[in-house]
Structure formats: C-alpha cells, structure tokens
Write a protein that holds these residues in place. Structure first.
Motif, PDB file in Angstrom:
ATOM      1  N   LYS A  71      26.445  40.335  37.593  1.00 28.00           N
ATOM      2  CA  LYS A  71      26.536  38.896  37.836  1.00 28.00           C
ATOM      3  C   LYS A  71      27.182  38.552  39.175  1.00 28.00           C
ATOM      4  N   ARG A  72      27.587  39.561  39.952  1.00 22.18           N
ATOM      5  CA  ARG A  72      28.212  39.278  41.251  1.00 22.18           C
ATOM      6  C   ARG A  72      27.180  38.700  42.221  1.00 22.18           C
ATOM      7  N   LEU A  73      27.616  37.729  43.018  1.00 21.98           N
ATOM      8  CA  LEU A  73      26.742  37.158  44.039  1.00 21.98           C
ATOM      9  C   LEU A  73      26.560  38.128  45.196  1.00 21.98           C
ATOM     10  N   LEU A  74      27.676  38.734  45.621  1.00 28.13           N
ATOM     11  CA  LEU A  74      27.669  39.586  46.798  1.00 28.13           C
ATOM     12  C   LEU A  74      28.292  40.946  46.487  1.00 28.13           C
ATOM     13  N   PRO A  75      27.519  41.861  45.950  1.00 26.78           N
ATOM     14  CA  PRO A  75      28.033  43.216  45.719  1.00 26.78           C
ATOM     15  C   PRO A  75      28.078  44.006  47.031  1.00 26.78           C
ATOM     16  N   PRO A  76      28.771  45.144  47.058  1.00 28.61           N
ATOM     17  CA  PRO A  76      28.807  45.946  48.285  1.00 28.61           C
ATOM     18  C   PRO A  76      27.432  46.520  48.628  1.00 28.61           C
ATOM     19  N   LYS A  77      27.205  46.717  49.918  1.00 28.60           N
ATOM     20  CA  LYS A  77      25.955  47.331  50.363  1.00 28.60           C
ATOM     21  C   LYS A  77      25.898  48.769  49.880  1.00 28.60           C
ATOM     22  N   ARG A  78      24.736  49.368  50.028  1.00 24.97           N
ATOM     23  CA  ARG A  78      24.543  50.744  49.583  1.00 24.97           C
ATOM     24  C   ARG A  78      25.524  51.676  50.288  1.00 24.97           C
ATOM     25  N   ILE A  79      25.732  51.455  51.579  1.00 26.28           N
ATOM     26  CA  ILE A  79      26.788  52.147  52.322  1.00 26.28           C
ATOM     27  C   ILE A  79      27.951  51.160  52.351  1.00 26.28           C
ATOM     28  N   GLU A  80      28.910  51.332  51.451  1.00 31.69           N
ATOM     29  CA  GLU A  80      29.902  50.305  51.149  1.00 31.69           C
ATOM     30  C   GLU A  80      30.716  49.832  52.341  1.00 31.69           C
ATOM     31  N   TRP A  81      31.008  50.707  53.312  1.00 29.43           N
ATOM     32  CA  TRP A  81      31.833  50.290  54.438  1.00 29.43           C
ATOM     33  C   TRP A  81      31.105  49.310  55.355  1.00 29.43           C
ATOM     34  N   MET A  82      29.801  49.103  55.127  1.00 32.13           N
ATOM     35  CA  MET A  82      29.024  48.185  55.966  1.00 32.13           C
ATOM     36  C   MET A  82      29.118  46.734  55.506  1.00 32.13           C
ATOM     37  N   GLY A  83      29.815  46.475  54.404  1.00 34.75           N
ATOM     38  CA  GLY A  83      30.005  45.090  53.978  1.00 34.75           C
ATOM     39  C   GLY A  83      29.333  44.775  52.657  1.00 34.75           C
ATOM     40  N   LEU A  84      28.841  43.541  52.561  1.00 39.03           N
ATOM     41  CA  LEU A  84      28.271  43.040  51.318  1.00 39.03           C
ATOM     42  C   LEU A  84      26.787  42.751  51.482  1.00 39.03           C
ATOM     43  N   THR A  85      26.098  42.702  50.348  1.00 36.42           N
ATOM     44  CA  THR A  85      24.687  42.336  50.328  1.00 36.42           C
ATOM     45  C   THR A  85      24.487  41.287  49.249  1.00 36.42           C
ATOM     46  N   ILE A  86      23.288  40.788  49.111  1.00 41.24           N
ATOM     47  CA  ILE A  86      22.977  39.769  48.110  1.00 41.24           C
ATOM     48  C   ILE A  86      22.338  40.436  46.902  1.00 41.24           C
ATOM     49  N   ASN A  87      22.773  40.025  45.714  1.00 42.91           N
ATOM     50  CA  ASN A  87      22.127  40.462  44.482  1.00 42.91           C
ATOM     51  C   ASN A  87      20.980  39.492  44.218  1.00 42.91           C
ATOM     52  N   PHE A  88      19.769  39.896  44.530  1.00 41.82           N
ATOM     53  CA  PHE A  88      18.617  39.008  44.415  1.00 41.82           C
ATOM     54  C   PHE A  88      18.278  38.657  42.970  1.00 41.82           C
ATOM     55  N   ALA A  89      18.875  39.305  41.993  1.00 40.04           N
ATOM     56  CA  ALA A  89      18.650  38.974  40.586  1.00 40.04           C
ATOM     57  C   ALA A  89      19.490  37.778  40.158  1.00 40.04           C
ATOM     58  N   ASN A  90      20.475  37.418  40.942  1.00 37.00           N
ATOM     59  CA  ASN A  90      21.338  36.283  40.633  1.00 37.00           C
ATOM     60  C   ASN A  90      20.787  35.042  41.335  1.00 37.00           C
ATOM     61  N   PRO A  91      20.378  34.004  40.578  1.00 38.09           N
ATOM     62  CA  PRO A  91      19.773  32.824  41.216  1.00 38.09           C
ATOM     63  C   PRO A  91      20.729  32.110  42.178  1.00 38.09           C
ATOM     64  N   TYR A  92      22.024  32.184  41.939  1.00 35.11           N
ATOM     65  CA  TYR A  92      22.982  31.547  42.840  1.00 35.11           C
ATOM     66  C   TYR A  92      23.034  32.262  44.193  1.00 35.11           C
ATOM     67  N   SER A  93      22.804  33.542  44.197  1.00 37.77           N
ATOM     68  CA  SER A  93      22.767  34.286  45.451  1.00 37.77           C
ATOM     69  C   SER A  93      21.603  33.835  46.310  1.00 37.77           C
ATOM     70  N   VAL A  94      20.465  33.612  45.685  1.00 36.45           N
ATOM     71  CA  VAL A  94      19.293  33.155  46.425  1.00 36.45           C
ATOM     72  C   VAL A  94      19.555  31.759  46.984  1.00 36.45           C
ATOM     73  N   MET A  95      20.223  30.898  46.201  1.00 33.32           N
ATOM     74  CA  MET A  95      20.577  29.561  46.695  1.00 33.32           C
ATOM     75  C   MET A  95      21.564  29.645  47.860  1.00 33.32           C
ATOM     76  N   LEU A  96      22.372  30.672  47.896  1.00 36.02           N
ATOM     77  CA  LEU A  96      23.290  30.894  49.005  1.00 36.02           C
ATOM     78  C   LEU A  96      22.531  31.351  50.251  1.00 36.02           C
ATOM     79  N   LEU A  97      21.500  32.129  50.057  1.00 36.01           N
ATOM     80  CA  LEU A  97      20.724  32.674  51.165  1.00 36.01           C
ATOM     81  C   LEU A  97      19.810  31.637  51.810  1.00 36.01           C
ATOM     82  N   LEU A  98      19.198  30.763  51.029  1.00 33.72           N
ATOM     83  CA  LEU A  98      18.220  29.816  51.561  1.00 33.72           C
ATOM     84  C   LEU A  98      18.779  28.908  52.661  1.00 33.72           C
TER      85      LEU A  98
END
Length: 72
Positions: A33-60
């Motif tokens: 349910k996290r909006l911004l989980p860590p990227k696959r290479i964690e030290w590179m920051g965060l990514t968007i969880n595209f399964a969470n509709p609020y994350s997509v609303m954040l991206l648009l």
C-alpha cells in the motif's frame, strides 16, 4: 477481520520478487500500500507503486507540468 500491517520482512520479500517489477524498473504490487517504495537499487531513491491509485494521481500532475514546460 482486520488485516495485519505488513512486516519489514514482507516488504523485503515483495521488493526482491521479480514478478513485482515490470521492465526491470516499474514496481506494481497491489499488496503493497506504500505510494513510494524504494527503487530496485535502493540507494537510488524511491519509485512509484503503479498498483496504488494514489501514486498514479501523484504522478499525473508532475507529468502534466513537465509536458507544459517542455512544450514552450
């Protein structure tokens, strides 16, 4: 019955599961349910969880702003 909050072990298991990563960098996990989980290479920051509709609303809005700025 109330569902339990995922443990750090759950987050780690989901993060390592290649089925949750499309094209190697797009994270999609409806259980997470996290909006911004860590990227696959964690030290590179965060990514968007595209399964969470609020994350997509954040991206648009971000994408719209970038498009507007680049179109000038």
């Amino acid at each position: 019955m109330k569902s339990e909050k995922p443990t750090q072990e759950d987050y780690d298991k989901w993060h390592k599961d290649p089925k949750n990563w499309y094209f190697g960098f797009c994270y999609y996990n409806p259980k997470d349910k996290r909006l911004l989980p860590p990227k696959r290479i964690e030290w590179m920051g965060l990514t968007i969880n595209f399964a969470n509709p609020y994350s997509v609303m954040l991206l648009l809005p971000f994408l719209i702003i970038v498009i507007l700025v680049l179109s000038k």
